[in-house]
Design an enzyme around this catalytic site. Structure first.
Site, short mmCIF file in Angstrom:
data_model
loop_
_atom_site.label_atom_id
_atom_site.label_comp_id
_atom_site.label_asym_id
_atom_site.label_seq_id
_atom_site.Cartn_x
_atom_site.Cartn_y
_atom_site.Cartn_z
N ARG A 90 0.86 -1.21 0.00
CA ARG A 90 0.00 0.00 0.00
C ARG A 90 0.88 1.24 0.00
O ARG A 90 0.47 2.30 0.46
CB ARG A 90 -0.91 0.01 1.21
CG ARG A 90 -0.15 -0.11 2.49
CD ARG A 90 -0.99 0.19 3.67
NE ARG A 90 -0.30 -0.33 4.85
CZ ARG A 90 -0.62 -0.05 6.08
NH1 ARG A 90 -1.62 0.75 6.29
NH2 ARG A 90 0.03 -0.55 7.08
N ASP A 249 10.56 -7.06 8.19
CA ASP A 249 10.24 -6.13 7.10
C ASP A 249 10.01 -4.72 7.63
O ASP A 249 9.91 -3.77 6.84
CB ASP A 249 9.01 -6.61 6.31
CG ASP A 249 7.83 -6.89 7.20
OD1 ASP A 249 7.97 -7.70 8.14
OD2 ASP A 249 6.76 -6.30 6.98
N ASN A 250 9.92 -4.58 8.93
CA ASN A 250 9.73 -3.25 9.52
C ASN A 250 10.99 -2.77 10.22
O ASN A 250 10.93 -1.87 11.06
CB ASN A 250 8.55 -3.26 10.50
CG ASN A 250 7.22 -3.49 9.79
OD1 ASN A 250 7.09 -3.23 8.60
ND2 ASN A 250 6.25 -3.99 10.51
P1 AMP Z 1 2.98 -3.80 8.01
O1 AMP Z 1 3.24 -4.83 9.07
O2 AMP Z 1 1.85 -2.86 8.30
O3 AMP Z 1 4.22 -3.07 7.68
O4 AMP Z 1 2.50 -4.56 6.68
C1 AMP Z 1 2.95 -5.84 6.30
C2 AMP Z 1 2.67 -6.09 4.85
O5 AMP Z 1 1.27 -6.00 4.55
C3 AMP Z 1 3.36 -5.13 3.88
O6 AMP Z 1 3.73 -5.87 2.75
C4 AMP Z 1 2.27 -4.14 3.57
O7 AMP Z 1 2.49 -3.49 2.34
C5 AMP Z 1 1.05 -5.05 3.51
N1 AMP Z 1 -0.20 -4.30 3.77
C6 AMP Z 1 -0.60 -3.78 4.94
N2 AMP Z 1 -1.78 -3.16 4.81
C7 AMP Z 1 -2.16 -3.30 3.52
C8 AMP Z 1 -3.30 -2.87 2.76
N3 AMP Z 1 -4.31 -2.16 3.30
N4 AMP Z 1 -3.32 -3.20 1.45
C9 AMP Z 1 -2.33 -3.90 0.90
N5 AMP Z 1 -1.25 -4.33 1.55
C10 AMP Z 1 -1.15 -4.03 2.85
MG MG Z 2 5.74 -2.63 7.07
#
Ligand code: AMP
Ligand code: MG
Length: 492
Positions: A90, A249-250
């Site tokens: 996103r 990944d973060n």
């Molecule tokens: P995060 O832990 O929030 O950094 O997200 C983990 C993964 O999920 C990453 O690859 C993000 O791009 C994906 N992601 C989180 N929210 C969304 C969303 N609303 N739409 C698409 N991908 C998402």
């Molecule tokens: Mg992330």
């Protein structure tokens, strides 16, 4: 709009590293906030980004000339489980720009539509997480913690479907690099050593140029990343910050706080505090952050093994030696920082014990993290006249008195005078942090009533976290019982 001087170095790494992706336009972008001072620092003033056209850029409706938008590929360990295929689901990288001081920075839009990596997600973000990331990342910057920055936030004029329909938003973030531990893991999982080498060289050039002259640059690179993360996490601990989703990944390779999700600063101190609604087992609890840092860095080191030595066993040994230094580095940063926070300018063998005892007392007395250190700064060495505010934070003030007596004895070993100590301590002990309940109030007003004044007021106060500001007492106070926020959400 005047041109922005993109150089797009990441796009030049080649198609293995990303998928070219254009943001999906939204119906009615409106600017919530634009970060003028950051824009000036980055050399973006004069581009017109602060004009109404800017909102269209920050929403992804207009692609500035020279940008080559793309979604970065990466993998990641999520709560310990490896997911080979994550990537920007996103978020979209507009490209790299060179700032007046010659440093390259990434411009990233988050919440701007689906990409090849969206899996089942909608690629959007609701307004709440946008406001939270803006407030917390900018507060971190002003607290002097390495972090991604927020350049702008917009509303989209569209709704996103979560548990309920919520207004949508997009945040524009700046980083010295958005390369993550997971970016290295992505190529490691594919056994693509050529790509790992290319990525390492790229990050070294941009973020660690000093290691190029070392006899073994890749080992020096690994050591430098370990060092930065140890320093970063020690700082989180000194402010009571809980990242909440320390998946690989973060975790940024450049050593910045990245990907603000269900993060929070704690009010009452508890060593195992968790806020994130998705962290049910407390994997990323406050006190697990230092060891999680090492776990993540170990995953990073694994990806570099082919670059460290030809012989696999030798490479493992080299990596292990580098990783072994993490604990000492972390403890050193933590203790130095905590000495500053408690007003100690020299080091004595029992300092750690004294500081640990304070945290123990804060825990059993449910004392507020930030206010404990803020009021400690004000204490007088030879008189209890300023003790009241601090004592009042402790359920059993007499327990605090015992500790304060030891602390004063310790200060006497180093010629401490009240005025100098206060000046030093107040420079590291903030009055204001972005308290959870205040963030929540800002989000509620914006989402429920389209009222951004609460957000702007809070943001304004957090610009000067170390200065007491007239009429702003409400922002330094702990939440009232009915204001306490028990859980924070990713909002994904
Ligand atoms: P995060 O832990 O929030 O950094 O997200 C983990 C993964 O999920 C990453 O690859 C993000 O791009 C994906 N992601 C989180 N929210 C969304 C969303 N609303 N739409 C698409 N991908 C998402
Ligand atoms: Mg992330």
């Amino acid at each position: 709009m005047n041109p922005i001087s993109f150089n797009n170095s990441y796009a030049q790494l080649g198609g293995d590293f990303y998928v070219r992706t254009t943001p999906l336009p939204v119906s009615n972008p409106e600017l919530i906030i634009f970060n003028h001072s950051l824009s000036n620092e980055l050399g973006l003033s004069g581009t017109g980004l602060d004009s109404p056209d800017g909102a269209a850029v920050f929403a992804g409706n207009v692609i500035p000339d020279g940008a080559e938008p793309l979604a970065m590929a990466y993998s990641g360990h999520q709560f310990g489980h490896f997911n080979p295929q994550l990537g920007d689901g996103r978020a979209i990288l507009l490209g790299q720009v060179v700032s007046p001081d010659g440093a390259q920075f990434d411009i990233h839009l988050k919440g701007c539509g689906q990409t090849a990596y969206s899996r089942n997600g909608d690629g959007r973000s609701s307004l709440g997480p946008v406001l939270r990331e803006y407030l917390v990342s900018e507060a971190m910057a002003k607290l002097a913690v390495p972090t991604t920055r927020a350049l702008a936030a917009v509303t989209t004029g569209e709704e996103v479907a979560r548990e309920q329909l919520l207004p949508g938003g997009v945040i524009t973030r700046i980083a010295t690099s958005f390369v993550r531990v997971g970016t290295f893991q992505y190529f490691s999982a594919k056994g693509n050593i050529e790509a790992i080498t290319k990525l390492a060289d790229y990050v070294i050039e941009r973020n660690y140029p000093q290691v190029k002259d070392k006899p073994d640059p890749y080992l020096a690179f690994l050591e430098a990343v370990i060092n930065r993360q140890a320093g970063l996490i020690a700082q989180w601990m000194q402010f009571g910050f809980i990242h909440g989703v320390m998946n690989t990944d973060n975790m940024s390779i450049a050593g910045e706080t990245i990907d603000y999700g269900p993060c929070a600063f704690m009010d009452e101190y508890a060593h195992d505090r968790v806020y994130s609604s998705i962290d049910r087992r407390g994997r990323y609890a406050y006190n697990n952050q230092p060891s999680t840092g090492l776990w993540n860095l170990t995953r990073f080191a694994e990806t570099l093994l082919p670059l460290l030595a030809e012989d696999a066993d030798a490479a493992v040994e080299i990596a292990q030696e580098a990783l072994k230094k993490y604990v000492g580095l972390y403890e050193g940063y933590w203790l130095n920082g905590m000495r500053e926070k408690t007003g100690l300018t020299t080091s004595r063998g029992k300092d750690k014990k004294l500081i640990d005892e304070l945290f123990e007392l804060m825990a059993t007395n449910e004392a507020d993290f930030t206010l404990t250190f803020y009021y400690l700064s004000k204490l007088k060495l030879d008189s209890p006249e300023e003790d009241k505010n601090l004592r009042d934070l402790f359920k059993h003030p007499e327990q605090f008195d015992d500790w304060a007596q030891q602390w004063r004895e310790r200060l006497r070993l180093e010629d401490s005078d009240d005025e100098t100590r206060y000046a030093k301590m107040q420079a590291v002990n903030p009055v204001y942090i972005p308290r959870n309940h205040q963030i929540e109030a800002a989000i509620r007003a914006a989402e429920d009533n389209d009222d951004f004044s609460v957000f702007h007021d809070l943001h304004e106060v957090l610009q000067k976290p170390y200065e007491l500001q007239a009429g702003k007492d409400v922002y330094m106070l702990q939440p009232k019982p009915d204001e306490v926020v028990q859980q924070t959400f990713c909002g994904t």
